[in-house]
Structures are given as structure tokens and as C-alpha cells.
Design an enzyme around this catalytic site. Structure first.
Site, short mmCIF file in Angstrom:
data_model
loop_
_atom_site.label_atom_id
_atom_site.label_comp_id
_atom_site.label_asym_id
_atom_site.label_seq_id
_atom_site.Cartn_x
_atom_site.Cartn_y
_atom_site.Cartn_z
N HIS A 59 0.81 -1.21 0.00
CA HIS A 59 0.00 0.00 0.00
C HIS A 59 0.85 1.27 0.00
CE1 HIS A 59 -3.05 -2.90 0.91
NE2 HIS A 59 -2.54 -3.15 2.11
N HIS A 221 -7.10 -4.86 -0.60
CA HIS A 221 -6.47 -6.18 -0.69
C HIS A 221 -7.11 -7.02 -1.78
CE1 HIS A 221 -5.97 -5.12 3.72
NE2 HIS A 221 -4.73 -5.21 3.29
#
Length: 330
Positions: A59, A221
Site C-alpha cells: 500500500h 487487498h
């Protein structure tokens, strides 16, 4: 799969090593961990509440990119899309404790919540005053394969920015907890994807979309969202996301902050077009925007898409959002 990597099993350690070596004036690595801590000259002099966050890698720049004066004190990186372990979080807590206590900012994923809680208990056994807040800004779906309840996504950056500024100002641990809870309650996000992310260990996109399809409500995700629709012009996407988020607020009075976040592969050109359309739509609805930011802040590896975050703010929060920081990624 085309990736600029060496060994799939060594991605995170090599990433952390490269990040630290190229930003040694800002961060240092805690030995035998994948955690980074502030390394600026002010850090050793200040006596403020330590702020620690972290989560699975993939991320970036979240979270390590926001370690520095005015934001996080430390960040702990887990494996890709996987929570960091309690012992590494515990080392980060110890590294930033100056006697004023430590605040943990945790995204609402089952593994993160469990492991940060375990680290908190370990630190409390050392008489460190530790408290935590859970970020759950994603209003797309109530539950997913990773969560019980709403997910923590790009709005986390606004929380880290506001609390980092408040901690630098001298707010106590209890004050930061209350501030954090209020900020989270006023932060809402939805993401869209044109193409799923490819986890290196898997080697193919996490889900398939046709060339003319877009998915609304995806998670960071590769979690699926709430609908698949035909691709539409940016202004239509901006209107749909803005209206869905605004409908989740009890009222639309007051001032707002806006974050348009790239998911990893979306060019900044497209992000700015989308941001322009969001701001135009909010202006048409007489929504006052006092702060806005665009960029790749909370990505999902190489996902193609964006997320939109709206936060209801007051003048003090605006001040904290605007304050300069010394970090890699803000």
C-alpha cells in the site's frame, strides 16, 4: 507477471532496506524487524505521545512513507497484504515511547486488530501506556473476507495527519484517542477498480474485469465490491461516488476535506481529472471544500483505479491537515 523484483519471498525486507537507505535523514530501521522509526534530529529532543501504525505491505507510501516530524513516529510493515507480527509492533512501541504514552492507529482488518492488541498487551506489561483506535472509513461493504465490519482504507492518511499534528502540538494520549475517534467517525471512503492488483506470490490479478467494466466498492487487498458496471466518463463516476458518500453523513452542513487517492497504476493525469469532477460536483451541491489532496497515498500494488475520501472537518482539523511535515510520502 512482470515485476522488478529479485526473490518473491524477500520483497518486504529489500523494500524496507531501500526505503531507509535512500531516506536516512528521515527514518531508520529497527534492527531485526521490518519497522521504521523517525530518524530526524527533532525526534530525540521531543517528549510527545508516540504514534505507531502499520499493516501489510503493498500500500506504499502507507505507512512508512508517513513516518516523520508531524505524522507517525514509527510504522511496521507486514508481508504483502498481511499484518505485521506482534513482536515487531512491540519493538516499534518501545522505540517511540518517551514517557507520554503511545497511540496505535490500526486499520480494521482482523489480523491487524488482533496483532496490534497483542503488542499492546506486551507493552503494557512493560508499564508503557498504550491505547489504540480502529480506522473503518470504507463504507462500500459492511464485511469482507478480511474484516468484521467496515474496512480501513485511504482515509487512514487523514487520521494519521491530523493526529500527528495534534501530538506535535502537545496533546495528551487521552486527547488524541478522543480526537482520533471523532475524526474516524467523520471520514468516509469508496474505491473503484478498472483492473485488480497482482500479488507477486500469486502471479495473476486477484479478480477479472472485462475491458468495458469497472467495479465499485473494492478494498485495498483485492476484495470485491458491491457492483460491476460499464465504464463511464469521469464526471459520472465522480457524481456516483460523491453522492453515495454524502448520503452516509447524517447531514452535509459544514466544511469538508477531499482525498482522491490513486490505487497504484492510475496516472496522476486521470486522478486530477477525477478530482476536478468531484470538486465541480460538490460545488454544484453547495458543499464547502476547505482542503483537498490528490496522489498515490494508499495503493494496492498495481491496481488500476482510485478511491474517494470525504471528511467533515472543523477549522482546527483544517489547520492540522495544512501543517507542513517532514515525511517521504505526504
Amino acid at each position: 507477471m512482470k515485476k522488478i523484483i529479485n526473490d518473491v519471498d524477500n520483497i518486504v525486507p529489500e523494500m524496507i532496506s531501500g526505503l531507509v537507505r535512500t531516506n536516512a535523514n528521515l527514518v531508520r530501521q529497527i534492527p531485526n524487524t521490518t519497522a521504521v522509526v523517525r530518524n530526524d534530529a527533532k525526534f530525540s529532543e521531543e517528549k510527545q505521545v508516540g504514534i505507531v501504525s502499520g499493516g501489510g505491505s503493498g500500500h506504499e507510501p502507507l505507512h512508512a512513507g508517513f513516518v516523520g516530524d508531524g505524522m507517525l513516529s514509527a510504522a511496521v510493515a507486514g508481508q504483502i497484504f498481511t499484518s505485521p507480527t506482534p513482536d515487531q509492533i512491540y519493538e516499534a512501541i518501545k522505540a517511540v515511547d518517551s514517557g507520554k504514552g503511545v497511540l496505535l492507529i490500526v486499520k480494521n482488518y482482523s489480523g491487524d486488530v488482533m496483532n496490534f492488541d497483542m503488542a499492546k498487551e506486551m507493552a503494557e506489561a512493560d508499564d508503557i501506556n498504550v491505547k489504540s483506535i480502529i480506522v473503518d472509513d470504507d463504507i462500500s461493504v459492511e464485511n469482507s473476507e478480511f474484516t468484521q465490519g467496515k474496512r480501513g482504507v485511504a482515509g487512514t492518511v487523514f487520521i494519521e495527519k491530523i493526529l500527528g499534528a495534534a501530538a506535535r502540538e502537545g496533546k495528551s494520549l487521552d486527547e488524541l484517542v478522543e480526537l482520533g475517534k471523532a475524526a474516524i467517525a467523520n471520514t468516509k471512503t469508496i474505491g473503484i477498480s478498472l483492473r485488480a492488483a497482482t500479488v507477486p506470490a500469486v502471479g495473476h490479478p486477484g479478480f477479472e474485469l472485462k475491458d468495458d467494466e469497472i467495479e465499485f466498492g473494492i478494498g485495498i487487498h483485492n476484495e470485491r465490491g458491491y457492483s460491476i458496471e460499464k465504464i463511464a466518463p469521469s464526471k459520472d463516476l465522480a457524481q456516483e461516488l460523491s453522492d453515495k458518500i454524502l448520503a452516509d453523513f447524517s447531514d452535509q452542513d459544514g466544511k469538508f476535506a477531499v482525498l482522491v487517492n490513486g490505487m497504484g497504476s492510475t496516472p496522476l493525469m486521470e486522478q486530477y481529472i477525477f478530482a476536478n469532477d468531484v470538486l465541480n460536483h460538490l460545488q454544484e451541491k453547495n458543499i464547502e471544500v476547505d482542503f483537498s489532496k490528490v496522489g498515490n497515498l494508499v495503493t494496492s500494488l498495481d491496481m488500476l483505479g482510485v478511491s474517494l475520501t470525504l471528511m467533515k472537518v472543523d477549522d482546527e482539523w483544517i489547520k492540522w491537515l495544512n501543517e507542513p511535515v517532514e515525511t517521504i510520502g505526504w
